[in-house]
Design a protein around this motif. Structure first.
Motif, PDB file in Angstrom:
ATOM      1  N   TYR A 158      -5.163  -3.274   6.320  1.00  0.00           N
ATOM      2  CA  TYR A 158      -3.840  -3.498   5.714  1.00  0.00           C
ATOM      3  C   TYR A 158      -2.748  -2.801   6.515  1.00  0.00           C
ATOM      4  N   SER A 159      -3.064  -1.640   7.130  1.00  0.00           N
ATOM      5  CA  SER A 159      -2.043  -0.889   7.855  1.00  0.00           C
ATOM      6  C   SER A 159      -1.524  -1.654   9.060  1.00  0.00           C
ATOM      7  N   GLN A 160      -2.298  -2.621   9.549  1.00  0.00           N
ATOM      8  CA  GLN A 160      -1.864  -3.434  10.676  1.00  0.00           C
ATOM      9  C   GLN A 160      -1.250  -4.748  10.214  1.00  0.00           C
ATOM     10  N   ARG A 161      -1.466  -5.104   8.945  1.00  0.00           N
ATOM     11  CA  ARG A 161      -0.913  -6.361   8.427  1.00  0.00           C
ATOM     12  C   ARG A 161       0.454  -6.186   7.785  1.00  0.00           C
ATOM     13  N   ILE A 162       0.708  -5.023   7.209  1.00  0.00           N
ATOM     14  CA  ILE A 162       1.931  -4.840   6.434  1.00  0.00           C
ATOM     15  C   ILE A 162       3.145  -4.884   7.345  1.00  0.00           C
ATOM     16  N   GLN A 163       4.197  -5.542   6.863  1.00  0.00           N
ATOM     17  CA  GLN A 163       5.412  -5.739   7.644  1.00  0.00           C
ATOM     18  C   GLN A 163       6.630  -5.272   6.855  1.00  0.00           C
ATOM     19  N   PRO A 164       7.754  -5.021   7.545  1.00  0.00           N
ATOM     20  CA  PRO A 164       8.975  -4.661   6.816  1.00  0.00           C
ATOM     21  C   PRO A 164       9.335  -5.749   5.812  1.00  0.00           C
ATOM     22  N   GLY A 165       9.659  -5.352   4.614  1.00  0.00           N
ATOM     23  CA  GLY A 165       9.989  -6.304   3.556  1.00  0.00           C
ATOM     24  C   GLY A 165       8.822  -6.592   2.632  1.00  0.00           C
ATOM     25  N   ASP A 166       7.607  -6.179   3.020  1.00  0.00           N
ATOM     26  CA  ASP A 166       6.446  -6.418   2.168  1.00  0.00           C
ATOM     27  C   ASP A 166       6.418  -5.478   0.967  1.00  0.00           C
ATOM     28  N   LEU A 167       7.009  -4.307   1.087  1.00  0.00           N
ATOM     29  CA  LEU A 167       6.950  -3.307   0.025  1.00  0.00           C
ATOM     30  C   LEU A 167       7.897  -3.683  -1.100  1.00  0.00           C
ATOM     31  N   GLY A 168       7.346  -3.805  -2.299  1.00  0.00           N
ATOM     32  CA  GLY A 168       8.138  -4.179  -3.458  1.00  0.00           C
ATOM     33  C   GLY A 168       8.175  -3.068  -4.490  1.00  0.00           C
ATOM     34  N   VAL A 169       8.833  -3.343  -5.609  1.00  0.00           N
ATOM     35  CA  VAL A 169       8.955  -2.358  -6.694  1.00  0.00           C
ATOM     36  C   VAL A 169       7.571  -2.015  -7.229  1.00  0.00           C
ATOM     37  N   GLY A 170       7.267  -0.732  -7.273  1.00  0.00           N
ATOM     38  CA  GLY A 170       5.979  -0.276  -7.792  1.00  0.00           C
ATOM     39  C   GLY A 170       4.870  -0.234  -6.762  1.00  0.00           C
ATOM     40  N   ASP A 171       5.098  -0.800  -5.568  1.00  0.00           N
ATOM     41  CA  ASP A 171       4.074  -0.768  -4.526  1.00  0.00           C
ATOM     42  C   ASP A 171       4.002   0.620  -3.893  1.00  0.00           C
ATOM     43  N   VAL A 172       2.808   1.018  -3.509  1.00  0.00           N
ATOM     44  CA  VAL A 172       2.595   2.303  -2.837  1.00  0.00           C
ATOM     45  C   VAL A 172       1.806   2.047  -1.555  1.00  0.00           C
ATOM     46  N   VAL A 173       2.352   2.496  -0.438  1.00  0.00           N
ATOM     47  CA  VAL A 173       1.675   2.348   0.853  1.00  0.00           C
ATOM     48  C   VAL A 173       1.327   3.740   1.363  1.00  0.00           C
ATOM     49  N   PRO A 174       0.086   4.158   1.275  1.00  0.00           N
ATOM     50  CA  PRO A 174      -0.274   5.512   1.722  1.00  0.00           C
ATOM     51  C   PRO A 174      -0.170   5.649   3.231  1.00  0.00           C
ATOM     52  N   THR A 175       0.222   6.826   3.670  1.00  0.00           N
ATOM     53  CA  THR A 175       0.292   7.146   5.092  1.00  0.00           C
ATOM     54  C   THR A 175      -0.953   7.927   5.479  1.00  0.00           C
ATOM     55  N   ALA A 176      -1.573   7.567   6.575  1.00  0.00           N
ATOM     56  CA  ALA A 176      -2.812   8.210   7.010  1.00  0.00           C
ATOM     57  C   ALA A 176      -2.577   9.697   7.288  1.00  0.00           C
ATOM     58  N   PRO A 177      -3.540  10.545   6.941  1.00  0.00           N
ATOM     59  CA  PRO A 177      -3.380  11.990   7.208  1.00  0.00           C
ATOM     60  C   PRO A 177      -3.209  12.307   8.688  1.00  0.00           C
ATOM     61  N   ASP A 178      -3.774  11.457   9.552  1.00  0.00           N
ATOM     62  CA  ASP A 178      -3.700  11.716  10.987  1.00  0.00           C
ATOM     63  C   ASP A 178      -2.677  10.814  11.678  1.00  0.00           C
ATOM     64  N   ASP A 179      -1.696  10.288  10.925  1.00  0.00           N
ATOM     65  CA  ASP A 179      -0.664   9.434  11.513  1.00  0.00           C
ATOM     66  C   ASP A 179       0.070  10.216  12.596  1.00  0.00           C
TER      67      ASP A 179
END
Length: 291
Positions: A158-179
């Motif tokens: 999913y981290s490679q599929r998600i694009q700007p504008g995909d995040l909506g109200v209530g959505d949570v996109v976790p950031t990797a600890p080793d980003d």
């Protein structure tokens, strides 16, 4: 009665109708920065800012093979019946296709699949026979892709599929600890320097992680090459750059010399990050020439 000239018509007359008020002397270092912004070497962002394109589907190589239709176990009928029971409807099981056998006592009978959405697939019924005199036994029923089967795209995280504008109200996109775009806040603080509360906040006080060098490079590259950089048509036609505009608010941090925020309500860039050499027709010093 003479008609009053429209303000916007005056603005559209050309560059001759735009003049600038005299500016205060500007330090030569600032002028040098406008001409040659100090942008660090670009680094490819972690998240690719492009429309998602699925990788090419992986089909089995199309080769000319000899189809074996020899019913070596005499089990075509029971194999087809097993496929029908698994499919739930006789209409979903097509004609007998072939028999594959790599072992003496086990063979796989293939039938064309007529399931909706499974173009080019086949029912595979594995049949076993203990000896020459025993009856064939059904071992397994599965769906197998053929050489021209309709396959789903290769799985992509999913981290490679998600694009700007995909995040909506209530959505949570976790950031990797080793980003690698982020670094622990304590790693960004200067060594033995005494800093006031404003400086501590700027360096990341109260945050677990802050932008790393890679993260800053990725952001600056994305902003500078985007719609609010110096190479856009609106910037090329602007009377002056954003750095000399009264509505330009410099940002803090290491990117202050290259970017700021526009605060002009009538500008298309209002409340957006712009480069110092961006510009638009709503520059604070673009005035109507007095007649």
């Amino acid at each position: 009665m003479a008609k009053k000239k429209s303000l916007f018509k005056k603005l559209r007359k050309g560059s001759s109708s735009l003049v600038a008020e005299p500016e205060a002397p500007v330090d030569e270092a600032i002028l040098e920065e406008i001409a040659h912004p100090k942008i660090q070497a670009p680094v490819t962002p972690i998240i690719v800012r492009k429309p998602y394109i699925a990788p090419k589907k992986t089909y089995p190589a199309v080769t000319d093979i000899e189809i074996n239709k020899t019913d070596i176990f005499g089990a075509v009928d029971i194999a087809k019946q097993a496929a029908i029971e698994d499919a739930g409807m006789s209409d979903y099981v097509g004609d007998f296709y072939s028999v594959d056998s790599d072992e003496e006592r086990i063979a796989t009978y293939l039938f064309e699949a007529k399931l909706p959405g499974y173009v080019g697939w086949r029912w595979g019924v594995t049949v076993a026979k203990v000896d020459e005199v025993s009856k064939p036994t059904i071992c397994d029923v599965v769906l197998l892709p053929g050489t021209k089967a309709l396959l789903a795209p290769n799985w992509v995280p999913y981290s490679q599929r998600i694009q700007p504008g995909d995040l909506g109200v209530g959505d949570v996109v976790p950031t990797a600890p080793d980003d690698e775009r982020l670094t622990p806040a304590y790693a960004s603080l200067p060594g033995d320097e005494d800093l006031d509360i404003t400086q501590l906040f700027e360096f990341g006080l109260g945050r677990a992680r802050v932008l790393s060098i890679i993260g800053r490079d990725a952001a600056s590259k994305r902003w500078y090459e985007g719609d609010r950089g110096p190479r856009t048509p609106i910037a090329q036609a602007a009377p002056k750059p954003c750095l000399s505009c009264g509505f330009f608010i410099p940002i803090s941090g290491s990117l202050r010399t290259a970017f700021g925020v526009c605060s002009n309500a009538i500008s298309p860039e209002d409340a957006r990050v712009v480069s110092v050499d961006h510009g638009c027709g709503a520059h604070s010093e673009a005035l109507i020439k007095a007649e």
